[in-house]
Write a protein that holds these residues in place. Sequence first.
Motif, mmCIF file in Angstrom:
data_model
loop_
_atom_site.group_PDB
_atom_site.id
_atom_site.type_symbol
_atom_site.label_atom_id
_atom_site.label_comp_id
_atom_site.label_asym_id
_atom_site.label_seq_id
_atom_site.Cartn_x
_atom_site.Cartn_y
_atom_site.Cartn_z
ATOM 1 N N PRO A 113 12.130 -14.419 -11.714
ATOM 2 C CA PRO A 113 11.835 -13.306 -10.812
ATOM 3 C C PRO A 113 10.600 -12.537 -11.290
ATOM 4 C CG PRO A 113 14.151 -13.307 -11.471
ATOM 5 C CD PRO A 113 13.445 -14.272 -12.373
ATOM 6 N N MET A 114 9.699 -12.203 -10.359
ATOM 7 C CA MET A 114 8.514 -11.411 -10.692
ATOM 8 C C MET A 114 8.326 -10.359 -9.606
ATOM 9 S SD MET A 114 5.869 -14.268 -12.284
ATOM 10 C CE MET A 114 4.808 -13.025 -13.047
ATOM 11 N N PRO A 115 9.106 -9.274 -9.652
ATOM 12 C CA PRO A 115 9.049 -8.269 -8.586
ATOM 13 C C PRO A 115 7.682 -7.628 -8.429
ATOM 14 C CG PRO A 115 10.404 -7.531 -10.439
ATOM 15 C CD PRO A 115 10.144 -8.982 -10.642
ATOM 16 N N PHE A 116 6.948 -7.408 -9.524
ATOM 17 C CA PHE A 116 5.607 -6.845 -9.387
ATOM 18 C C PHE A 116 4.689 -7.814 -8.649
ATOM 19 C CE2 PHE A 116 5.465 -3.613 -13.152
ATOM 20 C CZ PHE A 116 6.561 -2.953 -12.606
ATOM 21 N N GLY A 117 4.932 -9.118 -8.817
ATOM 22 C CA GLY A 117 4.141 -10.099 -8.095
ATOM 23 C C GLY A 117 4.297 -9.971 -6.596
ATOM 24 N N SER A 118 5.520 -9.666 -6.158
ATOM 25 C CA SER A 118 5.754 -9.476 -4.721
ATOM 26 C C SER A 118 5.006 -8.260 -4.197
ATOM 27 C CB SER A 118 7.257 -9.332 -4.458
ATOM 28 O OG SER A 118 7.941 -10.513 -4.851
ATOM 29 N N VAL A 119 4.968 -7.193 -4.996
ATOM 30 C CA VAL A 119 4.197 -6.007 -4.611
ATOM 31 C C VAL A 119 2.721 -6.351 -4.493
ATOM 32 C CG1 VAL A 119 3.441 -3.718 -5.371
ATOM 33 C CG2 VAL A 119 5.843 -4.377 -5.612
ATOM 34 N N LEU A 120 2.203 -7.084 -5.474
ATOM 35 C CA LEU A 120 0.790 -7.450 -5.442
ATOM 36 C C LEU A 120 0.456 -8.316 -4.236
ATOM 37 C CD1 LEU A 120 0.202 -8.221 -9.217
ATOM 38 C CD2 LEU A 120 -0.813 -6.349 -7.915
ATOM 39 N N ARG A 121 1.330 -9.243 -3.903
ATOM 40 C CA ARG A 121 1.086 -10.080 -2.721
ATOM 41 C C ARG A 121 0.920 -9.200 -1.485
ATOM 42 N NH1 ARG A 121 5.763 -14.063 -1.504
ATOM 43 N NH2 ARG A 121 6.835 -12.058 -1.291
ATOM 44 N N ASP A 122 1.770 -8.201 -1.333
ATOM 45 C CA ASP A 122 1.674 -7.311 -0.181
ATOM 46 C C ASP A 122 0.402 -6.473 -0.227
ATOM 47 O OD1 ASP A 122 4.019 -8.293 0.811
ATOM 48 O OD2 ASP A 122 5.259 -6.602 0.148
ATOM 49 N N ARG A 123 -0.026 -6.060 -1.424
ATOM 50 C CA ARG A 123 -1.260 -5.281 -1.541
ATOM 51 C C ARG A 123 -2.470 -6.124 -1.133
ATOM 52 N NH1 ARG A 123 -0.237 -0.294 -0.856
ATOM 53 N NH2 ARG A 123 -1.085 0.878 -2.614
ATOM 54 N N PHE A 124 -2.484 -7.380 -1.538
ATOM 55 C CA PHE A 124 -3.586 -8.256 -1.134
ATOM 56 C C PHE A 124 -3.542 -8.532 0.361
ATOM 57 C CE2 PHE A 124 -4.036 -9.191 -5.673
ATOM 58 C CZ PHE A 124 -5.420 -9.257 -5.790
ATOM 59 N N LEU A 125 -2.344 -8.740 0.904
ATOM 60 C CA LEU A 125 -2.229 -8.954 2.347
ATOM 61 C C LEU A 125 -2.733 -7.745 3.117
ATOM 62 C CD1 LEU A 125 1.257 -10.711 2.704
ATOM 63 C CD2 LEU A 125 -0.975 -11.673 3.298
ATOM 64 N N ALA A 126 -2.394 -6.545 2.652
ATOM 65 C CA ALA A 126 -2.845 -5.321 3.327
ATOM 66 C C ALA A 126 -4.363 -5.214 3.292
ATOM 67 C CB ALA A 126 -2.203 -4.098 2.671
ATOM 68 N N ALA A 127 -4.961 -5.536 2.139
ATOM 69 C CA ALA A 127 -6.416 -5.469 2.033
ATOM 70 C C ALA A 127 -7.088 -6.488 2.948
ATOM 71 C CB ALA A 127 -6.837 -5.683 0.585
ATOM 72 N N LYS A 128 -6.530 -7.691 3.018
ATOM 73 C CA LYS A 128 -7.083 -8.708 3.911
ATOM 74 C C LYS A 128 -6.925 -8.294 5.370
ATOM 75 C CE LYS A 128 -6.290 -13.043 3.109
ATOM 76 N NZ LYS A 128 -5.539 -14.297 2.851
ATOM 77 N N ALA A 129 -5.791 -7.707 5.712
ATOM 78 C CA ALA A 129 -5.557 -7.262 7.087
ATOM 79 C C ALA A 129 -6.550 -6.182 7.502
ATOM 80 C CB ALA A 129 -4.132 -6.746 7.243
ATOM 81 N N ARG A 130 -7.047 -5.433 6.514
ATOM 82 C CA ARG A 130 -8.039 -4.398 6.785
ATOM 83 C C ARG A 130 -9.462 -4.946 6.735
ATOM 84 N NH1 ARG A 130 -4.332 -0.511 3.071
ATOM 85 N NH2 ARG A 130 -3.253 0.578 4.758
ATOM 86 N N GLY A 131 -9.600 -6.256 6.652
ATOM 87 C CA GLY A 131 -10.914 -6.889 6.730
ATOM 88 C C GLY A 131 -11.715 -6.865 5.454
ATOM 89 N N ARG A 132 -11.048 -6.852 4.290
ATOM 90 C CA ARG A 132 -11.756 -6.696 3.024
ATOM 91 C C ARG A 132 -11.769 -7.950 2.167
ATOM 92 N NH1 ARG A 132 -8.869 -0.841 2.331
ATOM 93 N NH2 ARG A 132 -10.003 0.129 4.069
ATOM 94 N N ALA A 133 -11.500 -9.093 2.752
ATOM 95 C CA ALA A 133 -11.465 -10.340 1.984
ATOM 96 C C ALA A 133 -12.820 -10.665 1.370
ATOM 97 C CB ALA A 133 -11.006 -11.490 2.879
#
Length: 329
Positions: free
Chosen positions: A276-296
Amino acid sequence: MVLRRTLASATRGRRAMSSAVGFVGLGRMGSAMAKNFADTNVPIVAYDLDPSNGEKLKAAVGDNANIVDSPEAVASEVDTVVTMLPNDKVLTAVAGEGSAFLDALKPGAVHVSCSTVSPHTSRALAASYADRGVLFAGAPVFARPDGIEKKQAYWVMGGPEAATTRAVEVLSSTSPACYVLGEDAGAGNVLKLCGNFLIACTIESLAESLALAEANGLDRVAAKDMLTETIFDCIIYKGYGQRVSERDHQAGGFALELGAKDVNLVLDTAAQAEVPMPFGSVLRDRFLAAKARGRADLDWSAIGLNSSEDSGVDVAAAVQASRDASKEA
C-alpha cells in the motif's frame, strides 16, 4: 541484493570506451549524455526519431558523432548501445522482441537502457535478450538535463554481471558514482521509482507547507529560505523549494507528463508487490488535476500550483510566466 558502489574515474572511462558507443534517443537527457561521451573523444553512433536532434549533436561534437537513420543501424555498428527513451511503450517498440534493433545486435552486445520504466519491462527485455545471446542492463539515472551536462548524474543499475560491468565502464565518465544492485535487470528501475516518489512527495509537501505559510501572512520565499538553510539543507529541498516558492515551473527539466507517468509506475509496481502507498494515490490525483488544468507542458513541480489554488491564490500569471520563460530558454 548486493549493492556495489563504483566511483567514477576519468582515466578508467577513457580506457574503457576506446571503441564506439551507440546512442538511441537524443532528447535533452540523451543528447547531454552523448556530448559528455564526445568530450572524452569517444566515437558515437547515434539515432533519434527527430532528425534535427541528430543534426544538433553533429554540430556540437563534429566528427565524433556518426548519425545514422535507424536504431538497428546503431545496433549493427557497435558492441554497446545506450538508449534514453521516454516510456515503456517506446522502449519495447524500439528494442523489444521482434524489433529490428534486437535482431541487429551483435553476439555478446550490451543494451544499456537508461529509461525510467517499469521493472517488469526491464525484466522481460532481459529475458528475451538472454535467449538471443545478448545482454541487457536496466540503468536509470538520477539527474535532470543540467545535472547530466555537469556530470553530476547518479546511475542505478541491475542485470547480468557482464552487462552491468559494461554499463559502469560506459557511464562512469559522466557521473560521480554508479550503483550496481545485482543481477535483477529491474532493480535499478525499482530504486529509481522509489527516488522519484520521494521527490514528488517533497514537491507536494513543499507546496502545502508554503501555502500554509502564505495564507498566514508569511513571505513564501523567505519561509523556504529559512527551512532550506537549516533543517532541510539538501539539494532536493533547495532546488524544488526555489521552483515551488517562486512558482517557477518553466519546462526543460522534467516534464509534468513524465512525472505523472512515473507516479503511475510506482503505484503499478506497488500493486503487483501488494505494498500500500497511500501518498502515491494522493500524488496521482495531484498530477491528474494539473494535467486537467492544461499544465502537462510545464515542469513536474507545477503540481505545487494546486495547493496555491486550493487556498484561494490566482496562479494564472505564474503559469503564463513559466510558459514565457520556457519559450525563451
